[in-house]
Design an enzyme around this catalytic site. Structure first.
Site, PDB file in Angstrom:
ATOM      1  N   ARG A 102       9.022  -2.388   9.908  1.00 53.88           N
ATOM      2  CA  ARG A 102       7.677  -2.484  10.500  1.00 53.88           C
ATOM      3  C   ARG A 102       7.859  -2.519  12.005  1.00 53.88           C
ATOM      4  O   ARG A 102       8.412  -3.480  12.546  1.00 53.88           O
ATOM      5  CB  ARG A 102       6.967  -3.743   9.998  1.00 53.88           C
ATOM      6  N   HIS A 129       0.885   4.025   7.745  1.00 56.16           N
ATOM      7  CA  HIS A 129       1.144   2.913   6.819  1.00 56.16           C
ATOM      8  C   HIS A 129       1.201   3.502   5.399  1.00 56.16           C
ATOM      9  O   HIS A 129       0.286   3.298   4.593  1.00 56.16           O
ATOM     10  CB  HIS A 129       0.033   1.873   6.962  1.00 56.16           C
ATOM     11  N   GLN A 132       0.765   1.318   2.202  1.00 56.12           N
ATOM     12  CA  GLN A 132      -0.622   0.905   2.010  1.00 56.12           C
ATOM     13  C   GLN A 132      -1.416   2.014   1.302  1.00 56.12           C
ATOM     14  O   GLN A 132      -2.108   1.764   0.318  1.00 56.12           O
ATOM     15  CB  GLN A 132      -1.249   0.604   3.377  1.00 56.12           C
ATOM     16  N   ASP A 223     -10.803  -1.559   7.818  1.00 56.71           N
ATOM     17  CA  ASP A 223      -9.582  -2.147   8.375  1.00 56.71           C
ATOM     18  C   ASP A 223     -10.014  -2.947   9.616  1.00 56.71           C
ATOM     19  O   ASP A 223     -11.135  -2.782  10.108  1.00 56.71           O
ATOM     20  CB  ASP A 223      -8.612  -0.997   8.751  1.00 56.71           C
ATOM     21  N   CYS A 263      -7.446  -3.245   3.557  1.00 52.28           N
ATOM     22  CA  CYS A 263      -5.983  -3.385   3.468  1.00 52.28           C
ATOM     23  C   CYS A 263      -5.543  -4.833   3.643  1.00 52.28           C
ATOM     24  O   CYS A 263      -4.475  -5.214   3.163  1.00 52.28           O
ATOM     25  CB  CYS A 263      -5.316  -2.498   4.510  1.00 52.28           C
ATOM     26  N   ARG A 291      -0.028  -3.137  -4.226  1.00 57.14           N
ATOM     27  CA  ARG A 291       1.034  -2.764  -3.279  1.00 57.14           C
ATOM     28  C   ARG A 291       2.402  -2.990  -3.921  1.00 57.14           C
ATOM     29  O   ARG A 291       3.304  -2.175  -3.812  1.00 57.14           O
ATOM     30  CB  ARG A 291       0.934  -3.633  -2.009  1.00 57.14           C
TER      31      ARG A 291
HETATM   32  N1   CP Z   1      -1.906  -4.718   4.456  1.00 57.53           N
HETATM   33  C1   CP Z   1      -0.750  -5.145   4.997  1.00 57.53           C
HETATM   34  O1   CP Z   1       0.170  -4.382   5.310  1.00 57.53           O
HETATM   35  O2   CP Z   1      -0.673  -6.496   5.109  1.00 57.53           O
HETATM   36  P1   CP Z   1       0.444  -7.285   5.936  1.00 57.53           P
HETATM   37  O3   CP Z   1       0.254  -6.929   7.378  1.00 57.53           O
HETATM   38  O4   CP Z   1       0.146  -8.734   5.659  1.00 57.53           O
HETATM   39  O5   CP Z   1       1.785  -6.863   5.438  1.00 57.53           O
HETATM   40  N1  NVA Z   2      -4.390  -1.472  11.329  1.00 54.30           N
HETATM   41  C1  NVA Z   2      -3.820  -2.752  11.036  1.00 54.30           C
HETATM   42  C2  NVA Z   2      -3.297  -2.773   9.635  1.00 54.30           C
HETATM   43  C3  NVA Z   2      -2.734  -4.081   9.170  1.00 54.30           C
HETATM   44  C4  NVA Z   2      -2.176  -4.007   7.797  1.00 54.30           C
HETATM   45  C5  NVA Z   2      -2.729  -3.059  12.053  1.00 54.30           C
HETATM   46  O1  NVA Z   2      -1.964  -2.150  12.394  1.00 54.30           O
HETATM   47  O2  NVA Z   2      -2.641  -4.207  12.481  1.00 54.30           O
END
Ligand code: CP
Ligand code: NVA
Length: 304
Positions: A102, A129, A132, A223, A263, A291
């Site tokens: 990440r 993502h 997701q 989101d 999400c 997920r």
């Molecule tokens: N939706 C998602 O990726 O959640 P987290 O940021 O908690 O991993």
């Molecule tokens: N768009 C959000 C998604 C979190 C799962 C972010 O990048 O923070």
């Protein structure tokens, strides 16, 4: 056989995604149905940003498959600061069987994949993502099967929407998105998704009108307005996105049965109201659960 990565949902073919869904269905019925499939396999979770769902579902998912996961948070590796992405990728490849990353910069997850000899899975970058979108399309598949439906995404044209657009284009799902002007999806993503949609004969439409977008929708998805790393723009964005709140009034324009998706994490009272996220049509927790089922299928496919 060459290793494979999951940087974008488009790294899989349509048939492979459907195969993942089939496997994920088995995990949904019985989480322990492949108890030793990844025994003595280990992965690292290289995370520059916080996470609940992605981290926990991958860690527990590995344990369910008989393997192990090592969490390396922002303070451990200091990607590109304490050590170069290249060196990290090369060293981790000697200890482990896979990396879930990440990152802030999309190029960092791409570089990890380039320099590692083990599969790299994108657990969210500023651009995409894919895990997701795979979970979300699996959730939609479970509710609607092959039925032609309208998915309405309301909010920020960011990583989550990008992967959804690409995934819908691949699987032939119609998706409509409403974003504030200047906050739409990136041109290159839209172009790629449009090509996929033309091939699968599905529709992708982007508008700035939330009401038009949700009209007669079967799914409403949103989101956060302020993604991780964009906190400095918070005040400006809260004002800009106000007309894009998923509230009772907006939801009333969709089909009565319309599923509510998010999400998560949700900023209740901003992009979605309590009333809507807690409503009987909301599937946000099942979506989060899914997920894990899909990611276990991904781990099996890439690491086994
Ligand atoms: N939706 C998602 O990726 O959640 P987290 O940021 O908690 O991993
Ligand atoms: N768009 C959000 C998604 C979190 C799962 C972010 O990048 O923070």
């Amino acid at each position: 056989m060459a290793k494979r990565d999951l940087i974008s949902i488009t790294d899989f073919k349509k048939q492979e995604i459907l195969g993942l869904f089939k496997e994920a269905k088995k995990f949904k019925k019985n989480p322990f149905c492949r108890k030793n499939a990844l025994s003595s396999k280990s992965i690292a979770l290289v995370f520059q940003k916080p996470s609940n769902r992605t981290r926990v579902s991958f860690e527990v998912g590995m344990v369910d498959l008989g393997g192990h996961a090592v969490y390396l948070g922002p303070d451990e590796l200091k990607l590109g600061v304490r050590e170069s992405v290249k060196d990290i990728a090369k060293v981790l490849s000697r200890y482990l069987d896979g990396i879930v990353a990440r990152t802030f910069k999309h190029e960092d997850v791409v570089a990890l994949a380039k320099f590692s000899t083990v599969p790299v899975i994108n657990g969210l970058s500023e651009l995409l993502h894919p895990c997701q979108a795979l979970g979300d399309l699996f959730t939609i598949d479970n509710y609607f099967g092959n039925k032609k439906i309208k998915i309405a995404f309301i909010g920020d044209g960011n990583n989550v929407l990008h992967s959804l657009l690409l995934g819908c284009g691949m699987l032939g799902r119609d998706i409509y998105a409403a974003t504030p002007a200047g906050c739409g999806p990136k041109k290159e993503i839209l172009k790629a998704a449009g090509k996929l949609a033309a091939r699968s004969k599905s529709t992708i439409e982007i508008t700035h009108d939330a009401c038009e977008c949700v009209s007669n929708a079967d799914v409403i998805y949103t989101d956060v307005w302020v993604s991780m790393g964009h906190e400095a723009e918070r005040e400006k964005r809260i004002k800009l996105f106000k007309p894009f709140q998923v509230n009772k009034k907006l939801v009333s324009l969709a089909k009565k049965s319309a599923l509510i998706m998010h999400c998560l994490p949700a900023h209740r009272g901003e992009e979605i109201t309590d009333e809507v996220i807690d409503s009987k049509n909301s599937v946000v927790y099942e979506q989060a659960e899914n997920r894990m089922h899909v990611q276990k299928a991904v781990l099996l496919k890439l690491i086994k």
